[in-house]
Design an enzyme around this catalytic site. Structure first.
Site: not given
Ligand SMILES: Cc1ncc(COP(=O)(O)O)c(C=O)c1O
Length: 359
Positions: A184
């Site tokens: 990210k």
């Molecule tokens: C659009 C979106 N929502 C939610 C997430 C969830 O985040 P995490 O991977 O930190 O749980 C991500 C990415 O990984 C994402 O790209």
């Protein structure tokens, strides 16, 4: 041997190393510590909200947002078809049903008209996703939400610093949600953040995130909560990254400009959208191949791989996954998903890499 150029990689400097080392040396290695407080405070300032609350990842931030708003079995939550699976799964964890609608062709984000058509008596919330760094059409979404009395949770996991009509994402709905996964815009390894201007929402989320422990009576838990805490070590990394966020976002924008300069004249491809009202932070530089491109997406990806250039296909539509497949097709999401790929967009990328090694 050709150098491998990854789609994404974090930028770690002496600042990150210093802060994490300090956190380790302090002994505050779990979820209490000065870096948690500083990271939350600075992140709220960055987004422009009154509150920010760290979580263990973006998925738990999404789930926490939903349970904080009281979303439960029997409810419906409208989400876009083109997003990472976490958006849908977080809704499912609550027992509610994700109602999956199409995206707009010129933002790749949720289509407000499709949202409107999908509203039923059970609908409780809308989750616009600011996909690949471009904000969703928030005024129209908020207008619909107001008309029907719905909550808006922004999934800003991929869009730290993106702006809608001059205002930062994460400060445009009832709750904003961010991810700090390694790929990210800023990272804490794994991690997430919930942002809001509403004190009641903030306090409820803070309570539920820590096993719903009573503020007045330690180890008293009047309800079932969750352990969605971030560690002080992760927050140390996050704070160092946050102090560099303008540099990191500017680099993302610069990388996009390099690709645009290089691909500008090629007719049968398109790059990321950029609406006049949007600040796109180009989390990933994206390429959409026209149907007459000449070779298929997978052939192109294989050729790039031979040259050491990493790529990723776009997300598959959520409604194609076995657990979410209702037989309904969202034409724009299906079309964009099939023809899109992510190009190397890591902030350590050099201009020569995007040009010399490109097709
Ligand atoms: C659009 C979106 N929502 C939610 C997430 C969830 O985040 P995490 O991977 O930190 O749980 C991500 C990415 O990984 C994402 O790209």
């Amino acid at each position: 041997m050709t150098k491998f150029i990854p789609v994404s990689e974090p930028s770690i400097t002496e600042k990150e190393i210093d802060y994490v080392t300090n956190a380790v040396k302090s002994g505050w290695v779990s979820s209490i510590g000065q870096y948690i407080d500083a990271f939350e405070k600075r992140f709220a300032e960055f987004v422009g909200t009154t509150y920010a609350l760290t979580t263990s990842n973006g998925t738990t931030a999404l789930h926490l947002a939903l349970v904080t708003l009281g979303i439960k079995e029997g409810d419906e939550v409208i989400i876009p078809d083109l997003t990472f699976i976490a958006t849908a799964n977080a809704v499912t964890y609550t027992g509610a049903k994700p109602v999956i609608v199409d995206i707009e062709r010129d933002t790749w984000c949720i289509d407000p008209q499709s949202v409107k058509k999908a509203i039923t008596a059970k609908t409780k919330a809308i989750i616009p996703v600011h996909l690949y760094g471009h904000p969703a059409n928030m005024d129209v979404i908020n207008h619909i939400a107001k008309e029907y009395g719905l909550y808006v949770i922004e999934d800003a996991a991929e869009a730290h610093g993106a702006k809608y009509r001059g205002k930062k994402v994460g400060n445009l709905g009832d709750i904003g949600v961010f991810s700090f996964y390694g790929n990210k815009i800023i990272t804490t390894g794994e991690g997430g953040m919930l942002t809001t201007n509403n004190e009641k929402i903030y306090k409820r989320a803070k309570f539920l995130k820590d096993h719903a422990m009573s503020v007045e009576k330690r180890y008293w838990h009047p309800e079932i909560g969750y352990n969605y805490r971030m560690t002080n070590l992760q927050a140390a990394l996050g704070l160092a990254q946050l102090e560099r966020i303008d540099e990191l976002i500017n680099k993302k924008i610069q990388i996009f400009e390099w690709y645009k300069e290089f691909f500008g004249d090629i007719q049968c491809i398109k790059l990321n959208p950029q609406k006049e009202w949007a600040k796109n932070v180009f989390w990933m530089v994206c390429l959409i191949l026209d149907t007459d491109f000449g070779i298929s997406r997978s052939e192109l990806m294989a050729k790039l791989k031979e040259k050491g250039i990493d790529t990723r296909p776009f997300f598959y539509p959520i409604s194609q996954m076995p657990m979410y497949n209702s037989g309904k097709i969202n034409p724009v999401a299906y079309d964009i998903s099939q023809r899109g790929l992510n190009l190397p967009s890591g902030v350590n990328l050099k201009k020569e890499s995007t040009i010399k090694n490109s097709p």
